[in-house]
Design a protein around this motif. Structure first.
Motif, PDB file in Angstrom:
ATOM      1  N   ILE A 104       2.306   9.107  -5.725  1.00  0.00           N
ATOM      2  CA  ILE A 104       1.236  10.053  -5.737  1.00  0.00           C
ATOM      3  C   ILE A 104       1.868  11.222  -5.044  1.00  0.00           C
ATOM      4  O   ILE A 104       1.812  12.358  -5.072  1.00  0.00           O
ATOM      5  N   GLY A 105       2.665  10.987  -3.870  1.00  0.00           N
ATOM      6  CA  GLY A 105       3.159  11.815  -2.742  1.00  0.00           C
ATOM      7  C   GLY A 105       4.226  12.680  -3.624  1.00  0.00           C
ATOM      8  O   GLY A 105       4.286  14.055  -3.269  1.00  0.00           O
ATOM      9  N   GLN A 163       4.115  13.415  -6.857  1.00  0.00           N
ATOM     10  CA  GLN A 163       3.825  14.166  -7.830  1.00  0.00           C
ATOM     11  C   GLN A 163       3.190  15.476  -7.132  1.00  0.00           C
ATOM     12  O   GLN A 163       3.486  16.482  -7.553  1.00  0.00           O
ATOM     13  N   TYR A 164       2.907  15.437  -5.704  1.00  0.00           N
ATOM     14  CA  TYR A 164       2.077  16.663  -5.363  1.00  0.00           C
ATOM     15  C   TYR A 164       3.342  17.622  -4.835  1.00  0.00           C
ATOM     16  O   TYR A 164       3.152  18.747  -4.614  1.00  0.00           O
ATOM     17  N   GLY A 198       0.944  -1.357  -0.031  1.00  0.00           N
ATOM     18  CA  GLY A 198       0.081   0.027   0.016  1.00  0.00           C
ATOM     19  C   GLY A 198       0.772   1.250   0.068  1.00  0.00           C
ATOM     20  O   GLY A 198       0.438   2.275  -0.552  1.00  0.00           O
ATOM     21  N   GLY A 199       1.707   1.380   0.719  1.00  0.00           N
ATOM     22  CA  GLY A 199       2.792   2.476   0.864  1.00  0.00           C
ATOM     23  C   GLY A 199       3.450   2.704  -0.340  1.00  0.00           C
ATOM     24  O   GLY A 199       3.776   3.657  -0.971  1.00  0.00           O
ATOM     25  N   SER A 200       3.963   1.663  -1.110  1.00  0.00           N
ATOM     26  CA  SER A 200       4.953   1.598  -2.457  1.00  0.00           C
ATOM     27  C   SER A 200       3.612   2.313  -3.471  1.00  0.00           C
ATOM     28  O   SER A 200       4.088   2.780  -4.517  1.00  0.00           O
ATOM     29  N   LEU A 201       2.455   2.032  -3.275  1.00  0.00           N
ATOM     30  CA  LEU A 201       1.310   2.195  -4.428  1.00  0.00           C
ATOM     31  C   LEU A 201       1.199   3.862  -4.154  1.00  0.00           C
ATOM     32  O   LEU A 201       0.978   4.455  -5.132  1.00  0.00           O
ATOM     33  N   LEU A 202       1.112   4.224  -3.030  1.00  0.00           N
ATOM     34  CA  LEU A 202       0.824   5.708  -2.812  1.00  0.00           C
ATOM     35  C   LEU A 202       2.082   6.581  -3.022  1.00  0.00           C
ATOM     36  O   LEU A 202       1.939   7.671  -2.897  1.00  0.00           O
ATOM     37  N   LEU A 203       3.102   5.937  -2.775  1.00  0.00           N
ATOM     38  CA  LEU A 203       4.666   6.756  -3.036  1.00  0.00           C
ATOM     39  C   LEU A 203       4.594   7.616  -4.324  1.00  0.00           C
ATOM     40  O   LEU A 203       4.839   8.942  -4.070  1.00  0.00           O
TER      41      LEU A 203
END
Length: 48
Positions: A24-25, A27-28, A17-22
């Protein structure tokens, strides 16, 4: 075949889950860097 414990499954789920959200972080974060800074004017050649 090795049995997966509940603790190992939770660790794996948190890692995935953390590697999927990384991305996105990041990018912002890249958009926030240029939010308040002035942008340079594009180069134009007026000799023609």
């Amino acid at each position: 075949m090795k049995q997966i414990t509940r603790r190992e499954a939770l660790k794996l789920g948190a890692l995935v889950g953390g590697s999927l959200l990384l991305p996105i972080g990041f990018q912002y974060r890249s958009q926030a860097v240029t939010a308040g800074s002035p942008q340079p004017t594009p180069f134009s050649d007026t000799r023609s």
